[in-house]
Design a protein around this motif. Structure first.
Motif, PDB file in Angstrom:
ATOM      1  N   VAL A  21       6.084   7.923  -7.994  1.00  0.00           N
ATOM      2  CA  VAL A  21       4.890   8.269  -7.228  1.00  0.00           C
ATOM      3  C   VAL A  21       3.909   9.115  -8.034  1.00  0.00           C
ATOM      4  CG1 VAL A  21       4.077   9.640  -5.263  1.00  0.00           C
ATOM      5  CG2 VAL A  21       5.955   8.023  -4.961  1.00  0.00           C
ATOM      6  N   ALA A  22       4.438  10.057  -8.833  1.00  0.00           N
ATOM      7  CA  ALA A  22       3.556  10.929  -9.607  1.00  0.00           C
ATOM      8  C   ALA A  22       2.676  10.143 -10.574  1.00  0.00           C
ATOM      9  CB  ALA A  22       4.378  11.954 -10.373  1.00  0.00           C
ATOM     10  N   PHE A  23       3.156   8.989 -11.024  1.00  0.00           N
ATOM     11  CA  PHE A  23       2.426   8.191 -12.011  1.00  0.00           C
ATOM     12  C   PHE A  23       1.622   7.061 -11.363  1.00  0.00           C
ATOM     13  CE2 PHE A  23       6.353   9.866 -13.883  1.00  0.00           C
ATOM     14  CZ  PHE A  23       5.829  10.623 -14.910  1.00  0.00           C
ATOM     15  N   ASP A  24       2.221   6.405 -10.382  1.00  0.00           N
ATOM     16  CA  ASP A  24       1.602   5.218  -9.800  1.00  0.00           C
ATOM     17  C   ASP A  24       1.137   5.401  -8.358  1.00  0.00           C
ATOM     18  OD1 ASP A  24       2.003   3.546 -12.120  1.00  0.00           O
ATOM     19  OD2 ASP A  24       4.129   3.521 -11.586  1.00  0.00           O
ATOM     20  N   GLY A  25       1.400   6.582  -7.780  1.00  0.00           N
ATOM     21  CA  GLY A  25       1.008   6.819  -6.406  1.00  0.00           C
ATOM     22  C   GLY A  25       1.866   6.031  -5.423  1.00  0.00           C
ATOM     23  N   TRP A  26       1.459   6.071  -4.153  1.00  0.00           N
ATOM     24  CA  TRP A  26       2.155   5.300  -3.127  1.00  0.00           C
ATOM     25  C   TRP A  26       1.546   3.894  -3.123  1.00  0.00           C
ATOM     26  CZ3 TRP A  26       6.390   7.446  -1.047  1.00  0.00           C
ATOM     27  CH2 TRP A  26       6.507   8.828  -1.077  1.00  0.00           C
ATOM     28  N   THR A  27       2.015   3.079  -4.059  1.00  0.00           N
ATOM     29  CA  THR A  27       1.411   1.776  -4.300  1.00  0.00           C
ATOM     30  C   THR A  27       2.469   0.681  -4.305  1.00  0.00           C
ATOM     31  OG1 THR A  27       1.673   1.992  -6.700  1.00  0.00           O
ATOM     32  CG2 THR A  27      -0.386   2.837  -5.731  1.00  0.00           C
ATOM     33  N   GLU A  28       1.998  -0.545  -4.382  1.00  0.00           N
ATOM     34  CA  GLU A  28       2.889  -1.686  -4.485  1.00  0.00           C
ATOM     35  C   GLU A  28       3.704  -1.623  -5.770  1.00  0.00           C
ATOM     36  OE1 GLU A  28       4.865  -5.240  -3.831  1.00  0.00           O
ATOM     37  OE2 GLU A  28       3.769  -3.929  -2.460  1.00  0.00           O
ATOM     38  N   THR A  29       3.106  -1.121  -6.839  1.00  0.00           N
ATOM     39  CA  THR A  29       3.836  -0.982  -8.102  1.00  0.00           C
ATOM     40  C   THR A  29       5.039  -0.078  -7.927  1.00  0.00           C
ATOM     41  OG1 THR A  29       1.821  -1.295  -9.399  1.00  0.00           O
ATOM     42  CG2 THR A  29       3.659  -0.198 -10.504  1.00  0.00           C
ATOM     43  N   THR A  30       4.838   1.053  -7.245  1.00  0.00           N
ATOM     44  CA  THR A  30       5.934   1.986  -6.978  1.00  0.00           C
ATOM     45  C   THR A  30       6.997   1.338  -6.110  1.00  0.00           C
ATOM     46  OG1 THR A  30       4.599   3.984  -7.229  1.00  0.00           O
ATOM     47  CG2 THR A  30       6.515   4.141  -5.793  1.00  0.00           C
ATOM     48  N   LEU A  31       6.566   0.640  -5.074  1.00  0.00           N
ATOM     49  CA  LEU A  31       7.534   0.022  -4.166  1.00  0.00           C
ATOM     50  C   LEU A  31       8.375  -1.026  -4.875  1.00  0.00           C
ATOM     51  CD1 LEU A  31       8.720  -0.310  -1.352  1.00  0.00           C
ATOM     52  CD2 LEU A  31       6.852  -1.884  -0.816  1.00  0.00           C
ATOM     53  N   ARG A  32       7.749  -1.855  -5.692  1.00  0.00           N
ATOM     54  CA  ARG A  32       8.512  -2.884  -6.419  1.00  0.00           C
ATOM     55  C   ARG A  32       9.554  -2.242  -7.335  1.00  0.00           C
ATOM     56  NH1 ARG A  32       3.505  -5.654  -7.240  1.00  0.00           N
ATOM     57  NH2 ARG A  32       3.436  -4.768  -9.345  1.00  0.00           N
ATOM     58  N   ARG A 104       0.098  15.223  -3.024  1.00  0.00           N
ATOM     59  CA  ARG A 104      -1.272  14.905  -3.473  1.00  0.00           C
ATOM     60  C   ARG A 104      -1.548  13.404  -3.352  1.00  0.00           C
ATOM     61  NH1 ARG A 104      -0.042  18.620  -7.699  1.00  0.00           N
ATOM     62  NH2 ARG A 104      -1.234  20.559  -7.493  1.00  0.00           N
ATOM     63  N   ARG A 105      -0.598  12.619  -3.819  1.00  0.00           N
ATOM     64  CA  ARG A 105      -0.783  11.166  -3.770  1.00  0.00           C
ATOM     65  C   ARG A 105      -0.812  10.670  -2.323  1.00  0.00           C
ATOM     66  NH1 ARG A 105      -1.873   8.236  -8.498  1.00  0.00           N
ATOM     67  NH2 ARG A 105      -1.067   9.386 -10.291  1.00  0.00           N
ATOM     68  N   SER A 106      -0.049  11.310  -1.473  1.00  0.00           N
ATOM     69  CA  SER A 106      -0.057  10.956  -0.058  1.00  0.00           C
ATOM     70  C   SER A 106      -1.404  11.279   0.571  1.00  0.00           C
ATOM     71  CB  SER A 106       1.053  11.735   0.670  1.00  0.00           C
ATOM     72  OG  SER A 106       0.913  11.642   2.059  1.00  0.00           O
ATOM     73  N   MET A 107      -1.961  12.433   0.252  1.00  0.00           N
ATOM     74  CA  MET A 107      -3.273  12.805   0.781  1.00  0.00           C
ATOM     75  C   MET A 107      -4.347  11.825   0.316  1.00  0.00           C
ATOM     76  SD  MET A 107      -3.332  16.960   0.528  1.00  0.00           S
ATOM     77  CE  MET A 107      -2.567  17.976   1.803  1.00  0.00           C
ATOM     78  N   ALA A 108      -4.238  11.402  -0.941  1.00  0.00           N
ATOM     79  CA  ALA A 108      -5.206  10.433  -1.459  1.00  0.00           C
ATOM     80  C   ALA A 108      -5.093   9.106  -0.711  1.00  0.00           C
ATOM     81  CB  ALA A 108      -4.974  10.213  -2.953  1.00  0.00           C
ATOM     82  N   LEU A 109      -3.867   8.694  -0.412  1.00  0.00           N
ATOM     83  CA  LEU A 109      -3.653   7.441   0.310  1.00  0.00           C
ATOM     84  C   LEU A 109      -4.242   7.509   1.716  1.00  0.00           C
ATOM     85  CD1 LEU A 109      -2.192   4.641   0.554  1.00  0.00           C
ATOM     86  CD2 LEU A 109      -0.217   5.921   1.430  1.00  0.00           C
ATOM     87  N   PHE A 110      -3.947   8.602   2.423  1.00  0.00           N
ATOM     88  CA  PHE A 110      -4.379   8.702   3.815  1.00  0.00           C
ATOM     89  C   PHE A 110      -5.829   9.158   3.956  1.00  0.00           C
ATOM     90  CE2 PHE A 110       0.332   9.309   4.414  1.00  0.00           C
ATOM     91  CZ  PHE A 110       0.535   8.031   4.930  1.00  0.00           C
ATOM     92  N   ALA A 111      -6.468   9.467   2.843  1.00  0.00           N
ATOM     93  CA  ALA A 111      -7.906   9.739   2.881  1.00  0.00           C
ATOM     94  C   ALA A 111      -8.714   8.448   2.907  1.00  0.00           C
ATOM     95  CB  ALA A 111      -8.319  10.580   1.672  1.00  0.00           C
ATOM     96  N   LEU A 112      -8.082   7.333   2.547  1.00  0.00           N
ATOM     97  CA  LEU A 112      -8.764   6.034   2.592  1.00  0.00           C
ATOM     98  C   LEU A 112      -9.042   5.659   4.045  1.00  0.00           C
ATOM     99  CD1 LEU A 112      -6.592   4.111  -0.032  1.00  0.00           C
ATOM    100  CD2 LEU A 112      -8.873   5.086  -0.375  1.00  0.00           C
ATOM    101  N   PRO A 113     -10.229   5.170   4.357  1.00  0.00           N
ATOM    102  CA  PRO A 113     -10.564   4.839   5.756  1.00  0.00           C
ATOM    103  C   PRO A 113      -9.534   3.945   6.431  1.00  0.00           C
ATOM    104  CG  PRO A 113     -12.521   4.728   4.379  1.00  0.00           C
ATOM    105  CD  PRO A 113     -11.361   4.944   3.445  1.00  0.00           C
ATOM    106  N   LEU A 114      -8.982   3.013   5.683  1.00  0.00           N
ATOM    107  CA  LEU A 114      -8.023   2.069   6.261  1.00  0.00           C
ATOM    108  C   LEU A 114      -6.772   2.775   6.764  1.00  0.00           C
ATOM    109  CD1 LEU A 114      -7.129  -0.870   6.794  1.00  0.00           C
ATOM    110  CD2 LEU A 114      -6.223  -0.916   4.460  1.00  0.00           C
ATOM    111  N   HIS A 115      -6.376   3.854   6.067  1.00  0.00           N
ATOM    112  CA  HIS A 115      -5.112   4.521   6.388  1.00  0.00           C
ATOM    113  C   HIS A 115      -5.309   5.898   7.017  1.00  0.00           C
ATOM    114  CE1 HIS A 115      -3.302   1.253   4.310  1.00  0.00           C
ATOM    115  NE2 HIS A 115      -3.706   1.635   3.111  1.00  0.00           N
ATOM    116  N   ALA A 116      -6.545   6.296   7.252  1.00  0.00           N
ATOM    117  CA  ALA A 116      -6.809   7.613   7.840  1.00  0.00           C
ATOM    118  C   ALA A 116      -6.125   7.796   9.202  1.00  0.00           C
ATOM    119  CB  ALA A 116      -8.315   7.839   7.962  1.00  0.00           C
TER     120      ALA A 116
END
Length: 230
Positions: A21-32, A104-116
């Motif tokens: 997560v620290a490098f790729d955030g909460w993303t599809e790359t991390t999940l894979r 931090r990465r979580s806040m960035a994710l949920f700051a997006l309008p889609l996920h707010a």
């Protein structure tokens, strides 16, 4: 799959994800990467996190709430003032986060309008857990105002904690104490206004309206309702 097996698999995927997560955030790359490294069956992992990395981040918050509640359940609160109980609960919740970069990465994710909306629900749910664990029985408008006030304190403290470089996060806990003091002063002022006989004529309608608002019956019942008319 029973509940225990489901949580065990989710935990395995999440634990593997936190290293990425620290490098790729909460993303599809991390999940894979997490699915591959956890050894979870890919189809099952996808079913457990149907919206992908967003659901993974939400599960991370859910697990943090459970950790807070578990620690709170074995903490002796009997001799604490109520404000100290609230402060203890929020401190336990922040300590359960552990990884600032994941937050931090979580806040960035949920700051997006889609996920707010998801981010708002996460914040609200944590504060609801705190009040419920501390025995809150309000079922009118106070149910909402308590959680709104606590949400402000908790979110401000999280932001402060992210930048705190003090030993053992001492500055964060002092900041948290000050924020709770401010809320308690507001609550005392509200109590004084309610007790003032000169104010009672002006509070009849606001108080009546407040009593018509009902707390939700559960998470699925948000935002709640008003009393049915008779």
């Amino acid at each position: 799959m029973d509940e225990e097996e489901r949580k065990t698999t989710q935990d395995r995927v999440l634990d593997a994800a936190l290293a990425h997560v620290a490098f790729d955030g909460w993303t599809e790359t991390t999940l894979r990467a997490a699915i591959a490294e956890s050894g979870a069956e890919p189809a099952l992992a996808r079913a457990l996190f149907p919206r992908g990395a967003v659901d993974l981040a939400l599960y991370w918050h859910e697990r943090g709430d459970r950790a807070m509640l578990d620690r709170l359940a074995v903490t002796d609160l009997a001799d604490m003032r109520f404000r100290d109980r609230v402060q203890t609960a929020l401190r336990l919740r922040i300590e359960a986060i552990g990884d600032k970069e994941a937050l931090r990465r979580s806040m960035a994710l949920f700051a997006l309008p889609l996920h707010a909306p998801d981010g708002t629900r996460v914040l609200w749910r944590t504060c609801d857990h705190v009040w419920t664990a501390l025995g809150d029985t309000s079922d009118d408008v106070n149910w909402y105002t308590k959680r709104m006030s606590l949400s402000g304190v908790y979110s401000a403290t999280l932001l402060y904690w992210l930048a705190d470089g003090s030993s053992n996060d001492a500055d964060t806990w002092a900041f948290l104490a000050r924020r709770i003091d401010e809320v308690m002063r507001i609550e005392r002022l509200k109590g004084q206004v309610q007790a003032n006989p000169l104010m009672k004529p002006f509070l009849v309608i606001p108080n009546w309206l407040g009593r018509q608002v009902r707390a939700p019956k559960g998470v699925d019942d948000l935002p709640g309702s008003t009393k049915p008319s008779r």
